[in-house]
Design a protein around this motif. Structure first.
Motif, PDB file in Angstrom:
ATOM      1  N   LYS A  70      44.964  30.799 -19.550  1.00  0.00           N
ATOM      2  CA  LYS A  70      45.392  29.523 -18.983  1.00  0.00           C
ATOM      3  C   LYS A  70      44.297  28.495 -19.215  1.00  0.00           C
ATOM      4  CE  LYS A  70      46.916  27.417 -14.643  1.00  0.00           C
ATOM      5  NZ  LYS A  70      46.669  26.117 -15.171  1.00  0.00           N
ATOM      6  N   TYR A  71      44.629  27.469 -19.969  1.00  0.00           N
ATOM      7  CA  TYR A  71      43.669  26.425 -20.276  1.00  0.00           C
ATOM      8  C   TYR A  71      43.885  25.211 -19.385  1.00  0.00           C
ATOM      9  CZ  TYR A  71      42.660  29.235 -24.375  1.00  0.00           C
ATOM     10  OH  TYR A  71      42.299  30.261 -25.205  1.00  0.00           O
ATOM     11  N   GLU A  72      42.777  24.640 -18.931  1.00  0.00           N
ATOM     12  CA  GLU A  72      42.817  23.403 -18.139  1.00  0.00           C
ATOM     13  C   GLU A  72      43.287  22.252 -19.030  1.00  0.00           C
ATOM     14  OE1 GLU A  72      41.169  22.957 -14.772  1.00  0.00           O
ATOM     15  OE2 GLU A  72      41.431  25.115 -14.716  1.00  0.00           O
ATOM     16  N   PHE A  73      42.785  22.240 -20.263  1.00  0.00           N
ATOM     17  CA  PHE A  73      43.202  21.282 -21.277  1.00  0.00           C
ATOM     18  C   PHE A  73      42.823  21.848 -22.640  1.00  0.00           C
ATOM     19  CE2 PHE A  73      39.029  20.028 -19.771  1.00  0.00           C
ATOM     20  CZ  PHE A  73      38.322  19.676 -20.907  1.00  0.00           C
ATOM     21  N   GLU A  74      43.323  21.198 -23.689  1.00  0.00           N
ATOM     22  CA  GLU A  74      43.139  21.733 -25.038  1.00  0.00           C
ATOM     23  C   GLU A  74      42.864  20.603 -26.026  1.00  0.00           C
ATOM     24  OE1 GLU A  74      46.608  23.953 -26.212  1.00  0.00           O
ATOM     25  OE2 GLU A  74      46.725  25.000 -24.291  1.00  0.00           O
ATOM     26  N   SER A  75      42.151  20.941 -27.095  1.00  0.00           N
ATOM     27  CA  SER A  75      42.067  20.084 -28.274  1.00  0.00           C
ATOM     28  C   SER A  75      42.889  20.782 -29.355  1.00  0.00           C
ATOM     29  CB  SER A  75      40.608  19.899 -28.708  1.00  0.00           C
ATOM     30  OG  SER A  75      40.065  21.136 -29.145  1.00  0.00           O
ATOM     31  N   ASP A  76      42.827  20.313 -30.569  1.00  0.00           N
ATOM     32  CA  ASP A  76      43.633  20.937 -31.628  1.00  0.00           C
ATOM     33  C   ASP A  76      43.339  22.427 -31.759  1.00  0.00           C
ATOM     34  OD1 ASP A  76      44.893  18.572 -32.203  1.00  0.00           O
ATOM     35  OD2 ASP A  76      43.618  18.088 -33.916  1.00  0.00           O
ATOM     36  N   ARG A  77      42.046  22.785 -31.787  1.00  0.00           N
ATOM     37  CA  ARG A  77      41.677  24.180 -32.041  1.00  0.00           C
ATOM     38  C   ARG A  77      41.115  24.908 -30.828  1.00  0.00           C
ATOM     39  NH1 ARG A  77      37.531  23.777 -36.802  1.00  0.00           N
ATOM     40  NH2 ARG A  77      36.801  22.055 -35.509  1.00  0.00           N
ATOM     41  N   LEU A  78      40.775  24.178 -29.765  1.00  0.00           N
ATOM     42  CA  LEU A  78      40.014  24.758 -28.662  1.00  0.00           C
ATOM     43  C   LEU A  78      40.777  24.706 -27.345  1.00  0.00           C
ATOM     44  CD1 LEU A  78      36.583  23.063 -29.490  1.00  0.00           C
ATOM     45  CD2 LEU A  78      37.381  25.350 -30.188  1.00  0.00           C
ATOM     46  N   GLY A  79      40.543  25.715 -26.514  1.00  0.00           N
ATOM     47  CA  GLY A  79      41.066  25.753 -25.163  1.00  0.00           C
ATOM     48  C   GLY A  79      39.915  25.744 -24.174  1.00  0.00           C
ATOM     49  N   PHE A  80      40.040  24.926 -23.135  1.00  0.00           N
ATOM     50  CA  PHE A  80      38.997  24.750 -22.113  1.00  0.00           C
ATOM     51  C   PHE A  80      39.507  25.378 -20.819  1.00  0.00           C
ATOM     52  CE2 PHE A  80      38.593  21.589 -25.291  1.00  0.00           C
ATOM     53  CZ  PHE A  80      37.247  21.284 -25.398  1.00  0.00           C
ATOM     54  N   ARG A  81      38.701  26.275 -20.249  1.00  0.00           N
ATOM     55  CA  ARG A  81      39.152  27.021 -19.071  1.00  0.00           C
ATOM     56  C   ARG A  81      37.984  27.303 -18.141  1.00  0.00           C
ATOM     57  NH1 ARG A  81      37.171  32.007 -19.839  1.00  0.00           N
ATOM     58  NH2 ARG A  81      36.832  32.691 -21.988  1.00  0.00           N
ATOM     59  N   LEU A  82      38.348  27.786 -16.942  1.00  0.00           N
ATOM     60  CA  LEU A  82      37.332  28.272 -16.020  1.00  0.00           C
ATOM     61  C   LEU A  82      36.795  29.602 -16.539  1.00  0.00           C
ATOM     62  CD1 LEU A  82      38.969  27.422 -12.582  1.00  0.00           C
ATOM     63  CD2 LEU A  82      37.182  26.171 -13.805  1.00  0.00           C
TER      64      LEU A  82
ATOM     65  N   ILE B 269      38.508  29.634 -29.027  1.00  0.00           N
ATOM     66  CA  ILE B 269      39.332  29.235 -30.158  1.00  0.00           C
ATOM     67  C   ILE B 269      40.749  29.655 -29.794  1.00  0.00           C
ATOM     68  CG2 ILE B 269      39.834  29.607 -32.603  1.00  0.00           C
ATOM     69  CD1 ILE B 269      36.822  30.183 -32.967  1.00  0.00           C
ATOM     70  N   LYS B 270      41.669  28.711 -29.734  1.00  0.00           N
ATOM     71  CA  LYS B 270      43.026  29.008 -29.257  1.00  0.00           C
ATOM     72  C   LYS B 270      43.720  30.075 -30.107  1.00  0.00           C
ATOM     73  CE  LYS B 270      44.861  24.919 -29.260  1.00  0.00           C
ATOM     74  NZ  LYS B 270      45.625  23.683 -29.027  1.00  0.00           N
ATOM     75  N   GLU B 271      43.551  30.005 -31.409  1.00  0.00           N
ATOM     76  CA  GLU B 271      44.261  30.911 -32.312  1.00  0.00           C
ATOM     77  C   GLU B 271      43.879  32.375 -32.099  1.00  0.00           C
ATOM     78  OE1 GLU B 271      44.453  31.578 -37.078  1.00  0.00           O
ATOM     79  OE2 GLU B 271      44.473  29.499 -36.368  1.00  0.00           O
ATOM     80  N   THR B 272      42.588  32.619 -31.820  1.00  0.00           N
ATOM     81  CA  THR B 272      42.101  34.001 -31.696  1.00  0.00           C
ATOM     82  C   THR B 272      41.737  34.386 -30.259  1.00  0.00           C
ATOM     83  OG1 THR B 272      39.808  33.322 -32.078  1.00  0.00           O
ATOM     84  CG2 THR B 272      41.135  33.917 -34.021  1.00  0.00           C
ATOM     85  N   HIS B 273      41.685  33.398 -29.362  1.00  0.00           N
ATOM     86  CA  HIS B 273      41.256  33.588 -27.968  1.00  0.00           C
ATOM     87  C   HIS B 273      39.805  34.050 -27.864  1.00  0.00           C
ATOM     88  CE1 HIS B 273      45.314  32.826 -26.639  1.00  0.00           C
ATOM     89  NE2 HIS B 273      45.741  33.712 -27.506  1.00  0.00           N
ATOM     90  N   GLU B 274      39.012  33.785 -28.905  1.00  0.00           N
ATOM     91  CA  GLU B 274      37.593  34.144 -28.896  1.00  0.00           C
ATOM     92  C   GLU B 274      36.797  33.146 -28.067  1.00  0.00           C
ATOM     93  OE1 GLU B 274      35.242  35.715 -32.645  1.00  0.00           O
ATOM     94  OE2 GLU B 274      36.963  34.485 -33.252  1.00  0.00           O
ATOM     95  N   PHE B 275      35.969  33.644 -27.158  1.00  0.00           N
ATOM     96  CA  PHE B 275      35.039  32.814 -26.392  1.00  0.00           C
ATOM     97  C   PHE B 275      33.914  32.378 -27.322  1.00  0.00           C
ATOM     98  CE2 PHE B 275      30.960  32.818 -24.063  1.00  0.00           C
ATOM     99  CZ  PHE B 275      31.190  31.792 -23.156  1.00  0.00           C
ATOM    100  N   ILE B 276      33.647  31.056 -27.389  1.00  0.00           N
ATOM    101  CA  ILE B 276      32.606  30.565 -28.293  1.00  0.00           C
ATOM    102  C   ILE B 276      31.434  29.917 -27.571  1.00  0.00           C
ATOM    103  CG2 ILE B 276      34.259  30.278 -30.170  1.00  0.00           C
ATOM    104  CD1 ILE B 276      34.025  27.202 -29.736  1.00  0.00           C
ATOM    105  N   GLY B 277      31.545  29.687 -26.255  1.00  0.00           N
ATOM    106  CA  GLY B 277      30.467  29.052 -25.510  1.00  0.00           C
ATOM    107  C   GLY B 277      31.019  28.093 -24.476  1.00  0.00           C
ATOM    108  N   PHE B 278      30.264  27.035 -24.192  1.00  0.00           N
ATOM    109  CA  PHE B 278      30.752  26.042 -23.237  1.00  0.00           C
ATOM    110  C   PHE B 278      30.622  24.636 -23.788  1.00  0.00           C
ATOM    111  CE2 PHE B 278      26.280  26.357 -21.473  1.00  0.00           C
ATOM    112  CZ  PHE B 278      25.893  25.035 -21.659  1.00  0.00           C
ATOM    113  N   ILE B 279      31.499  23.762 -23.277  1.00  0.00           N
ATOM    114  CA  ILE B 279      31.440  22.323 -23.508  1.00  0.00           C
ATOM    115  C   ILE B 279      31.953  21.687 -22.227  1.00  0.00           C
ATOM    116  CG2 ILE B 279      32.173  20.367 -24.932  1.00  0.00           C
ATOM    117  CD1 ILE B 279      32.935  22.406 -27.139  1.00  0.00           C
ATOM    118  N   GLY B 280      31.277  20.641 -21.772  1.00  0.00           N
ATOM    119  CA  GLY B 280      31.765  19.979 -20.576  1.00  0.00           C
ATOM    120  C   GLY B 280      30.712  19.139 -19.906  1.00  0.00           C
TER     121      GLY B 280
END
Length: 185
Positions: A4-16, A70-81
């Motif tokens: 469950k993503y709080e919001f998304e960009s084209d390739r990325l999902g942002f979540r808790l 990364i939305k396509e693979t659901h791989e955790f890549i780090g943080f942004i915020g």
């Protein structure tokens, strides 16, 4: 597995953050390359404590440093915020935009893409008026991201939480306000 993503960009999902993030985040924070512009790497306990601080920040402010996949693979890549910087300076307290990605995901445009989406979210959803970013003067990759996302250089300062003899102490400060953001977007 869908997250469950709080919001998304084209390739990325942002979540808790989730418990599963701890191991990968700890590995990132122990990597000398990832942490080259920070005073030191973090051990597992320090990394877990940092996640706790991030989650406490979400509880207090309603926003923070999102775990990014990364939305396509659901791989955790780090943080942004966002994080509320409170160290001693003439521009703090302030809302800082920041990022830290596993080096396997560098040079793919993820930090820029994610930071642009966070600026939009910060100004248009959270109602922020000013967003700052800062890093050591030698951190050219992050400075390049700051420029790409439209932040404007404000000057330099000596970071009060970094020892005087540390080459990371001299910092550069960038900022964008809502009016400038709206004009450019």
């Amino acid at each position: 597995m869908d997250k469950k993503y709080e919001f998304e960009s084209d390739r990325l999902g942002f979540r808790l953050w989730s418990d599963e993030d701890s191991v990968l985040f700890s590995r990132m924070n122990a990597d000398n390359k990832v942490m080259q512009y920070f005073p030191s790497v973090l051990n597992k306990k320090e990394s877990d404590k940092f996640i706790e601080k991030i989650m406490d920040h979400f509880k207090e402010y309603g926003y923070g440093l999102w775990a990014v996949d990364i939305k396509e693979t659901h791989e955790f890549i780090g943080f942004i915020g966002f994080y509320t910087a409170t160290f001693e300076s003439d521009f703090t307290p302030c809302v800082e935009i920041g990022w830290r990605l596993d080096d396997r995901f560098w040079n793919k445009g993820y930090a820029t893409e994610g930071a642009i989406k966070c600026l939009d979210y910060g100004f248009n959803i959270l109602g922020l008026n000013n967003i700052f970013s800062f890093t050591s003067k030698i951190n050219k990759p992050s400075i390049n991201v700051m420029k790409k996302i439209g932040l404007i250089e404000q000057g330099t300062f000596l970071h009060s939480n970094i020892s005087e003899d540390n080459p990371l102490r001299p910092h550069v400060l960038y900022k964008i306000d809502k009016k400038t953001y709206d004009k450019n977007h």
